[in-house]
Design a protein around this motif. Structure first.
Motif, short mmCIF file in Angstrom:
data_model
loop_
_atom_site.label_atom_id
_atom_site.label_comp_id
_atom_site.label_asym_id
_atom_site.label_seq_id
_atom_site.Cartn_x
_atom_site.Cartn_y
_atom_site.Cartn_z
N LEU A 44 22.43 44.84 11.36
CA LEU A 44 21.33 43.79 11.31
C LEU A 44 20.94 43.71 9.95
CD1 LEU A 44 18.83 44.57 14.31
CD2 LEU A 44 20.11 42.40 13.56
N GLY A 45 21.04 44.75 9.04
CA GLY A 45 20.48 44.71 7.69
C GLY A 45 21.24 43.68 6.91
N LEU A 46 22.71 43.96 6.91
CA LEU A 46 23.25 43.00 5.95
C LEU A 46 23.33 41.46 6.68
CD1 LEU A 46 26.66 45.08 5.30
CD2 LEU A 46 25.09 44.34 3.66
N ALA A 47 23.36 41.40 7.93
CA ALA A 47 23.24 40.11 8.60
C ALA A 47 21.94 39.18 8.26
CB ALA A 47 23.37 40.24 10.01
N ILE A 48 20.84 40.11 8.19
CA ILE A 48 19.53 39.45 7.61
C ILE A 48 19.52 39.03 6.25
CG2 ILE A 48 17.22 40.09 7.59
CD1 ILE A 48 17.16 41.36 10.30
N SER A 49 19.91 40.11 5.55
CA SER A 49 20.38 40.00 4.21
C SER A 49 21.09 38.75 3.74
CB SER A 49 20.93 41.05 3.42
OG SER A 49 20.15 42.29 3.50
N GLU A 93 10.86 48.56 -8.32
CA GLU A 93 10.11 48.82 -7.20
C GLU A 93 10.92 49.32 -6.07
OE1 GLU A 93 6.33 46.99 -4.59
OE2 GLU A 93 7.35 45.96 -6.42
N VAL A 94 12.12 48.66 -5.73
CA VAL A 94 12.82 48.92 -4.68
C VAL A 94 13.56 50.32 -4.81
CG1 VAL A 94 15.27 48.17 -3.57
CG2 VAL A 94 13.59 46.51 -4.23
N GLN A 125 11.48 38.30 0.14
CA GLN A 125 12.85 37.98 0.76
C GLN A 125 13.87 38.73 -0.01
OE1 GLN A 125 13.67 34.20 2.16
NE2 GLN A 125 11.91 33.94 3.47
N LEU A 126 13.67 38.74 -1.44
CA LEU A 126 14.62 39.35 -2.11
C LEU A 126 14.48 40.60 -2.36
CD1 LEU A 126 17.03 38.98 -4.13
CD2 LEU A 126 15.00 38.93 -6.04
N TYR A 127 13.13 41.22 -1.97
CA TYR A 127 13.04 42.75 -1.96
C TYR A 127 13.47 43.17 -0.72
CZ TYR A 127 10.27 47.09 -1.69
OH TYR A 127 10.01 48.64 -1.74
N ARG A 128 13.53 42.41 0.29
CA ARG A 128 14.34 42.89 1.58
C ARG A 128 15.69 42.97 1.59
NH1 ARG A 128 12.24 39.01 6.22
NH2 ARG A 128 13.76 40.08 7.29
N VAL A 129 16.38 41.97 1.04
CA VAL A 129 17.81 41.86 0.44
C VAL A 129 18.23 43.21 -0.26
CG1 VAL A 129 19.54 40.94 -0.63
CG2 VAL A 129 17.89 39.49 0.77
N LEU A 130 17.44 43.44 -1.53
CA LEU A 130 17.96 44.48 -2.30
C LEU A 130 17.74 45.62 -1.54
CD1 LEU A 130 16.52 43.18 -5.79
CD2 LEU A 130 18.97 43.25 -5.05
N GLY A 131 16.52 45.90 -0.97
CA GLY A 131 16.33 47.04 -0.20
C GLY A 131 17.28 47.58 0.79
N ASN A 132 17.83 46.49 1.54
CA ASN A 132 18.76 46.76 2.57
C ASN A 132 20.26 47.32 1.79
OD1 ASN A 132 17.47 46.27 4.91
ND2 ASN A 132 17.98 43.85 4.91
N LEU A 133 20.71 46.76 0.82
CA LEU A 133 21.70 47.01 0.01
C LEU A 133 21.63 48.29 -0.66
CD1 LEU A 133 22.66 43.55 -1.72
CD2 LEU A 133 23.63 44.61 0.40
N VAL A 134 20.47 48.79 -1.26
CA VAL A 134 20.25 50.05 -1.95
C VAL A 134 20.21 51.03 -0.90
CG1 VAL A 134 18.66 51.34 -3.19
CG2 VAL A 134 19.11 49.02 -3.87
#
Length: 467
Positions: free
Chosen positions: A425-430, A324-325, A355-364
């Motif tokens: 912000l993306g990596l910091a939040i992740s 989905e990501v 929350q995991l979707y947000r982390v993977l979304g930021n990294l991808v």
């Protein structure tokens, strides 16, 4: 006075005086011992002169003259050994028994100090015998008896004079030393303290940052360290103020955006009943995206009040979430960025899906943007696995790697941006979201061949330790 003694200056003055007085006391005892030895040697010399006067007169002198010679020498009798013959040259009645004999020929420094102190501690006058060597080869041995009272009085007077002069010089030395140390050390320390106090009153005022001027190396290093700390603190306070203002603005925007998305969600729900098959298939994904956007707005509002809410842990199939990501980032088509997913279909982890979707979304998203910035095709690979204590998820790309500046503060907001214009912000939040799970987000590698991150999530209730 007591207040002054509780200061560093007062304590230093007391310590200086104490050590100077201790040094004077250590000097005073040998001085008195030398004076006593000189006194006794003088008595021996005078006694020898008196005996020579007797010998020059062929042992014929009056009793009055003999008494005058003994009084002038300060002794009761004189014994002289010459040519291996021991002779009582001069004599007079001894008022007290002889209590002790001192042989100056074999008296060492420690023995002299000990004997002098014992004489000072004896207030009663005693009669002692003193043995020494005659001067000018006037014999092989001379022996006298004398009273210690006059000697003790002279020793006390001499000690008082030495102590008085020493105390005056000691006080002057202590004051000079104190003022020298006060000028070289204490005054610069007070200056540093004054700067710290003034800076604490207005830490945002850059004019109050200390300007290092000390000439002493250690103090200069302290001033340099204080200047660096104050400069860094001013920057941190300014950034904190900007973040606070930004947080207030984001909270207002998130509040209004949440209302707008809620309305959009109502209309998107109706698309599920559309007769168009394509619209019907896209409607659930659209609803899911809007729902995540609403959740993000609510989380932002919560973050503005405190911090990220705790994760709602539940058993979660991982591969569908990763697919989905990838689809949300438009990686499922035939674009310049390909996506490889190496995750077992039946793999289940325990995590908060949103929350995991947000982390993977930021990294991808970061990986896709890094590859697109090169203008060349590339690949993003997502893989996962598990060990005895943790699950791990890797996100790698074939991009150009992270710039050196981004590596220094990779997971720090507004400092760890991986691309030009990024906020970081993306990596910091992740990283914060992964820490909320008790896990870690780490950078495995970054070089010219690409970048790879790893997410580690614990299987148990404990926190994963840093590697």
């Amino acid at each position: 006075m007591r207040r002054f003694l509780n200061t560093l200056s007062g304590r230093f003055l007391l310590v200086t005086l104490a050590f100077v007085l201790l040094a004077e006391a250590l000097i005073l005892a040998p001085s008195i011992a030398r004076y006593r030895e000189t006194y006794l040697n003088l008595r021996l010399e005078k006694a020898q002169i008196a005996s020579l006067a007797l010998l020059a007169s062929d042992d014929e002198i009056t009793a009055d003259l003999e008494a005058e010679l003994l009084a002038n020498a300060g002794v009761f009798n004189v014994v002289l050994r010459r040519d291996e013959v021991r002779q009582l040259v001069l004599s007079s009645p001894i008022p007290l028994p002889v209590e002790q004999t001192y042989d100056l020929r074999f008296s060492g420094p420690l023995g002299s100090v000990h004997d002098a102190m014992m004489d000072l501690l004896q207030p009663q006058s005693r009669v002692i015998r003193v043995i020494g060597e005659p001067v000018q080869a006037g014999g092989s041995l001379i022996e006298v008896t004398l009273e210690t009272g006059p000697m003790r009085r002279e020793m006390l007077e001499y000690g008082a004079r030495v102590l008085l002069v020493s105390a005056a010089f000691s006080a002057l030395t202590a004051l000079l030393l104190f003022f020298a140390v006060w000028r070289l050390l204490l005054r610069p320390i007070r200056r540093v303290v004054a700067h710290m106090t003034a800076y604490a009153e207005a830490p945002e005022d850059a004019r109050r940052v200390i300007a290092p001027t000390a000439s002493v190396r250690e103090l200069r290093e302290a001033e340099d360290a204080l200047q660096m700390m104050q400069t860094q603190l001013i920057g941190a306070l300014r950034q904190k103020e900007r973040l606070a203002q930004l947080g207030g603005a984001v909270a207002k925007i998130s509040h209004d955006l949440r209302n707008i998305l809620t309305t959009a969600q109502l209309f998107a729900d109706r698309l599920g009943g559309s007769a168009d098959p394509a619209v019907a298939r896209a409607a659930p994904k659209l609803v899911g995206s809007i729902r995540r956007a609403i959740s993000l707005c609510e989380s932002t509002l919560t973050f503005g009040r405190a911090e990220e809410p705790p994760p709602q842990l539940a058993r979660l199939p991982l591969r569908p979430l990763i697919e989905e990501v990838a689809e949300a980032e438009s990686l499922g088509g035939a674009g310049p960025v390909a996506c490889l997913i190496d995750v077992a279909p039946g793999m289940v982890i325990r995590a908060d899906g949103e929350q995991l979707y947000r982390v993977l979304g930021n990294l991808v998203r970061n990986a896709r943007q890094a590859i697109e910035a090169t203008g060349q095709p590339g690949t993003i690979e997502l893989s996962a696995g598990e060990g005895e204590e943790e699950w791990w998820i890797k996100v790698g790309d074939t991009g150009p790697g992270l710039p050196p500046k981004a590596r220094e503060h990779l997971f720090t907001a507004f400092q760890g941006g991986t691309r030009k214009g990024g906020s970081g912000l993306g990596l910091a939040i992740s990283a914060e979201l992964v820490r909320g799970h008790g896990g870690r987000l780490d950078l495995l590698r970054t070089d010219a061949e690409g970048t790879e991150f790893i997410i580690r999530l614990p299987k148990g209730g404990g926190l994963l330790e840093a590697m």
